[in-house]
Design an enzyme around this catalytic site. Structure first.
Site, short mmCIF file in Angstrom:
data_model
loop_
_atom_site.label_atom_id
_atom_site.label_comp_id
_atom_site.label_asym_id
_atom_site.label_seq_id
_atom_site.Cartn_x
_atom_site.Cartn_y
_atom_site.Cartn_z
N SER A 284 0.84 -1.20 0.00
CA SER A 284 0.00 0.00 0.00
C SER A 284 0.87 1.24 0.00
O SER A 284 2.08 1.16 0.22
CB SER A 284 -0.89 0.01 1.24
OG SER A 284 -0.10 0.39 2.36
N LYS A 285 0.23 2.40 -0.23
CA LYS A 285 1.03 3.63 -0.28
C LYS A 285 1.63 3.94 1.09
O LYS A 285 2.69 4.53 1.19
CB LYS A 285 0.21 4.79 -0.82
CG LYS A 285 -1.01 5.16 -0.02
CD LYS A 285 -1.67 6.37 -0.67
CE LYS A 285 -2.84 6.85 0.17
NZ LYS A 285 -3.48 8.03 -0.42
N ARG A 286 0.97 3.51 2.14
CA ARG A 286 1.49 3.74 3.50
C ARG A 286 2.75 2.90 3.76
O ARG A 286 3.58 3.26 4.59
CB ARG A 286 0.46 3.36 4.56
CG ARG A 286 -0.84 4.03 4.40
CD ARG A 286 -0.97 5.25 5.30
NE ARG A 286 -2.07 6.06 4.83
CZ ARG A 286 -1.97 7.25 4.27
NH1 ARG A 286 -0.79 7.83 4.15
NH2 ARG A 286 -3.03 7.89 3.83
N ASP A 287 2.88 1.77 3.08
CA ASP A 287 4.05 0.91 3.30
C ASP A 287 5.34 1.63 2.98
O ASP A 287 6.38 1.36 3.57
CB ASP A 287 3.96 -0.37 2.45
CG ASP A 287 2.88 -1.30 2.97
OD1 ASP A 287 2.60 -1.25 4.17
OD2 ASP A 287 2.30 -2.05 2.16
N PHE A 296 6.00 5.18 -5.20
CA PHE A 296 5.50 6.00 -6.30
C PHE A 296 6.68 6.34 -7.22
O PHE A 296 7.81 6.39 -6.75
CB PHE A 296 4.90 7.31 -5.77
CG PHE A 296 3.70 7.09 -4.89
CD1 PHE A 296 2.50 6.65 -5.43
CD2 PHE A 296 3.78 7.28 -3.53
CE1 PHE A 296 1.40 6.43 -4.63
CE2 PHE A 296 2.68 7.07 -2.72
CZ PHE A 296 1.48 6.64 -3.28
#
Ligand code: GLU
Length: 531
Positions: A284-287, A296
């Site tokens: 996930s982007k939080r990872d 990204f």
């Protein structure tokens, strides 16, 4: 296998000409709801490779019909990311093409017409249920013991729609301006099946499927409708996308059937998930923040103050990122790991994509990057690291930057690591390895060490080989050991004992700086060993 289209198909009141072609047309169809996650980049890459390999067409289509999830700047971010990676689209919002517009928000009228066709043929219906009525239905069903109820073939018979109100009444309500959605009418019996190029035969029982909204109250289509209509109109031959869309494909197949387009249905290939480094769950982007690595392509800062770094700002080379991503879910079946974009294009195949999720391994990403760094010329590397250095440093260091880059090439994995690794070339040393100094700096060494600096200052042609010869000669006749002086010379110049070849370091620093630093360090050594 490719789709072979009929030369011409007559559909209702329009004629669609299909050319006899073997060349694939694929699309990358992101929604501008935020920065593009690397999973999306991998999807773009696989589509690109698949198209280019067969001289096909790679299309960028912006799927922005969900106004509530639209994020300012996301579309530009997507385009800039693709540009940085060199995945340029053949057709798209900026490139144009024969099948535009390539932004769904500019295709509103097109969808309205197709939705109308489905209503006219009884494949879709008007539904007037308010959000409150939908909520009430959920509560009612929960009370009946039906958890997670869906607007399906049973429930639709209890709601306010064309089926319960009658066609005439429904049309009157539409004419009166009562808000409505349009839902796809899922058949009562049957199995929806399709062949997935990665997963094989995939089947869904229609009883499991809800009557998806295809047109929302704001008059815009949902993803499902717009996606299928556009894939059809843009003559997409292969839909290559993430696994999360696999279950939606059942509705897409039903839409193709409802429109009478079954023969023109593209092939589907659903890519495996990219998993967290632990292998458990989707990355996930939080990872990225949690584990300290980019997820990204580029840095992103959202209006609400949320910001993320990207592979670019972490100092990655775009070619290394592509190489790394290509291997997240695909492998060539050989030992080769380094592939340029052209080599990937030649080698890629859907058959070699695995069904199971691919674990994100940041060390591997850095390893790829280090391989690309090693392959660069000193000048190229200097150009690549320059944006990560303060402007005045680049100015001051001038043409020496390439030599420093050459020297440190094997010691850095990202461009950002360069400024730290090369710091002592740009400024005076301010921290010294005190432990080693205390161990090595002895009273009896000092005079000899001073003589050695004198010899270094007298080298006529200040080049690594020459300096080495002088230092070696001195060590031999002075009765010292290399291990006595080399660490001290290193610390004197850079503050520590780790680093690239000492003599090459001296050559780059130049005779003046070398001698001045070594002399200056003597006081520091004295002071540290006194303490
Ligand atoms: N708009 C969808 C997305 O954001 C596209 C899915 C597809 O490729 O069909 O990923």
């Amino acid at each position: 296998m490719h789709l072979v289209f009929l030369p011409a198909t007559i559909l209702k009141n329009q004629i669609i000409i299909f050319s006899m072609t073997d060349r694939p047309r694929v699309r990358f169809a992101p929604s501008p709801t935020g920065p593009l996650h690397i999973g999306g980049v991998r999807t773009a890459l696989y589509n690109y490779l698949f198209a280019k390999q067969q001289n096909g067409t790679f299309i960028l289509r912006i799927e922005d019909t969900d106004q509530t999830r639209y994020v300012e700047g996301a579309e530009t971010y997507i385009k800039e990311s693709l540009e940085w990676l060199g995945l340029s689209a053949d057709e798209g919002p900026d490139q144009g093409g024969d099948f535009g517009p390539y932004k769904q928000s500019e295709r509103k009228e097109i969808y309205a017409k197709y939705v109308k066709d489905l209503i006219d043929t009884g494949k879709a219906y008007y539904a007037f249920d308010t959000p409150e009525e939908i909520d009430a239905m959920r509560t009612r069903e929960n009370e009946r013991g039906n958890q997670g109820p869906k607007y399906d073939q049973r429930i639709r018979k209890e709601m306010r729609n064309t089926l319960t109100l009658g066609k005439q009444k429904a049309e009157e309500m539409v004419a009166e301006g009562i808000p409505y959605t349009v839902r796809l009418m899922v058949p009562e019996e049957g199995i929806v099946s399709f062949q997935d190029d990665i997963r094989g035969q995939v089947q869904f029982d229609v009883k499991e499927l809800d009557d998806k909204v295809i047109l929302k109250t704001d008059g815009l289509p949902t993803y499902h409708l717009a996606n299928v209509v556009d894939d059809f109109l843009m003559k997409i031959t292969h839909v290559i996308r993430g696994e999360e869309w696999l279950s939606s494909t059942a509705h897409h197949v039903l839409l193709y059937q409802s429109f009478g387009w079954s023969e023109h249905m593209p092939e589907f290939a659903h890519l495996p998930l990219i998993l967290k480094p632990t292998g458990k769950g989707k990355l996930s982007k939080r990872d990225g923040q949690k584990f300290g690595f980019p997820v990204f392509p580029l840095a992103w800062s959202a209006e609400e103050g949320e910001s993320f770094e990207g592979f670019k700002s972490y100092g990655f080379d775009p070619a290394a990122v592509l190489n790394f991503l290509a291997f997240l879910g695909w492998n060539p079946g050989t030992e080769q790991e380094i592939f340029s974009l052209t080599e990937l294009t030649d080698t890629f195949s859907l058959d070699q994509i695995s069904k199971s999720g691919a674990r994100f391994d940041y060390d591997k990403a850095k390893w790829y990057n280090s391989q690309y760094i090693m392959a660069q010329s000193d000048e190229q590397l200097a150009q690549n690291v320059a944006p990560f250095l303060p402007e005045e440093v680049v100015q001051k260091i001038g043409s020496k930057l390439a030599s420093i880059a050459g020297l440190l090439k094997p010691r850095i994995q990202t461009y950002t690591e360069f400024s730290e690794a090369a710091a002592y070339f740009f400024r005076e040393v301010d921290t010294y390895n005190e432990k080693i100094i205390r161990k090595k700096w002895k009273e009896e060494i000092k005079p000899k060490y001073q003589d050695l600096i004198g010899e270094i200052g007298a080298v006529t042609s200040f080049e690594a080989a020459e300096i080495k010869e002088v230092v070696s000669g001195f060590v031999d006749q002075s009765g010292l050991k290399f291990g006595d002086v080399l660490p001290l010379l290193r610390i004197g110049l850079s503050g520590d004992t780790k680093g690239p070849d000492l003599f090459a370091m001296m050559e780059i620093m130049g005779q003046g700086t070398t001698v001045q630093r070594l002399n200056g360090a003597i006081d520091v050594f004295d002071k540290i060993s006194e303490d």
